[in-house]
Design a protein around this motif. Structure first.
Motif, PDB file in Angstrom:
ATOM      1  N   MET A   1     -12.481   5.312 -14.485  1.00 62.58           N
ATOM      2  CA  MET A   1     -13.335   6.371 -13.933  1.00 62.58           C
ATOM      3  C   MET A   1     -12.938   6.716 -12.504  1.00 62.58           C
ATOM      4  N   PHE A   2     -12.416   5.710 -11.789  1.00 61.04           N
ATOM      5  CA  PHE A   2     -12.240   5.867 -10.354  1.00 61.04           C
ATOM      6  C   PHE A   2     -10.785   5.866  -9.906  1.00 61.04           C
ATOM      7  N   GLY A   3      -9.850   5.833 -10.830  1.00 66.43           N
ATOM      8  CA  GLY A   3      -8.445   5.870 -10.461  1.00 66.43           C
ATOM      9  C   GLY A   3      -7.882   4.486 -10.190  1.00 66.43           C
ATOM     10  N   ILE A   4      -6.590   4.352 -10.399  1.00 65.18           N
ATOM     11  CA  ILE A   4      -5.915   3.069 -10.238  1.00 65.18           C
ATOM     12  C   ILE A   4      -5.354   2.943  -8.834  1.00 65.18           C
ATOM     13  N   LYS A   5      -5.652   1.820  -8.185  1.00 64.96           N
ATOM     14  CA  LYS A   5      -5.072   1.516  -6.885  1.00 64.96           C
ATOM     15  C   LYS A   5      -3.863   0.592  -7.057  1.00 64.96           C
TER      16      LYS A   5
ATOM     17  N   ALA B   1       3.009  -7.097  -8.252  1.00 69.16           N
ATOM     18  CA  ALA B   1       2.033  -6.024  -8.267  1.00 69.16           C
ATOM     19  C   ALA B   1       2.678  -4.746  -7.766  1.00 69.16           C
ATOM     20  N   VAL B   2       2.111  -3.624  -8.189  1.00 68.13           N
ATOM     21  CA  VAL B   2       2.597  -2.315  -7.745  1.00 68.13           C
ATOM     22  C   VAL B   2       1.389  -1.448  -7.423  1.00 68.13           C
ATOM     23  N   THR B   3       1.468  -0.711  -6.323  1.00 68.58           N
ATOM     24  CA  THR B   3       0.375   0.162  -5.934  1.00 68.58           C
ATOM     25  C   THR B   3       0.586   1.565  -6.488  1.00 68.58           C
ATOM     26  N   ASN B   4      -0.443   2.389  -6.325  1.00 71.10           N
ATOM     27  CA  ASN B   4      -0.323   3.767  -6.808  1.00 71.10           C
ATOM     28  C   ASN B   4       0.665   4.575  -5.969  1.00 71.10           C
ATOM     29  N   ARG B   5       1.105   4.011  -4.853  1.00 63.94           N
ATOM     30  CA  ARG B   5       2.140   4.682  -4.057  1.00 63.94           C
ATOM     31  C   ARG B   5       3.542   4.160  -4.401  1.00 63.94           C
TER      32      ARG B   5
ATOM     33  N   ASP C   1      -9.142  -0.818  -9.121  1.00 64.48           N
ATOM     34  CA  ASP C   1      -9.381   0.613  -9.010  1.00 64.48           C
ATOM     35  C   ASP C   1      -9.689   1.019  -7.573  1.00 64.48           C
ATOM     36  N   LEU C   2      -9.869   2.295  -7.361  1.00 65.40           N
ATOM     37  CA  LEU C   2     -10.010   2.823  -6.006  1.00 65.40           C
ATOM     38  C   LEU C   2     -11.355   2.489  -5.361  1.00 65.40           C
TER      39      LEU C   2
END
Length: 116
Positions: free
Chosen positions: A28-32, A50-54, A99-100
């Motif tokens: 619902m809130f997007g993946i960070k 780990a990998v971030t959304n950037r 999530d975000l």
């Protein structure tokens, strides 16, 4: 509730490779962040990669140069390519999603066993 479905674990010999996959249901809130942790018998769960959304990545020292985490853009799937596996890599590997809004979710775990 986010659902994470892992696949790709198994039994291999030392020096061989495996690729783990983890697909997340829509959040619902997007993946960070998405990543992998592992827990060996009698040990604490530890971050593997780990990998971030950037696209920023982070690896445990013990797997640097052997493991590669990737998350293709616009897909809720993260991969962990594991090469040159060692017996000490044997563990249950868990997918993790942050999530975000600070929520964190876990997969059910997949067993990786490396024989010498």
């Amino acid at each position: 509730q986010v659902r994470l479905v892992e696949s790709g674990g198994g039994l291999v010999r030392a020096g061989e490779s495996l690729r783990l996959s983890c697909k997340a249901s829509d959040t619902m809130f997007g993946i960070k962040t998405m990543g992998w942790y592992r827990q060996a018998p009698g040990k604490q769960r530890e971050l593997v990669a780990a990998v971030t959304n950037r696209g920023d990545t982070n690896y445990a020292d013990s797997v640097k140069g052997r493991y590669t985490i990737s998350k293709p853009d616009a897909k809720n799937t993260v991969y962990l390519q594991m090469s040159d596996l060692k017996p000490e890599d044997t563990a249950v590997y868990y997918c993790n999603l942050g999530d975000l809004l600070g929520g964190t979710y876990w997969g059910q775990g997949t067993q990786v066993t490396v024989s010498s």
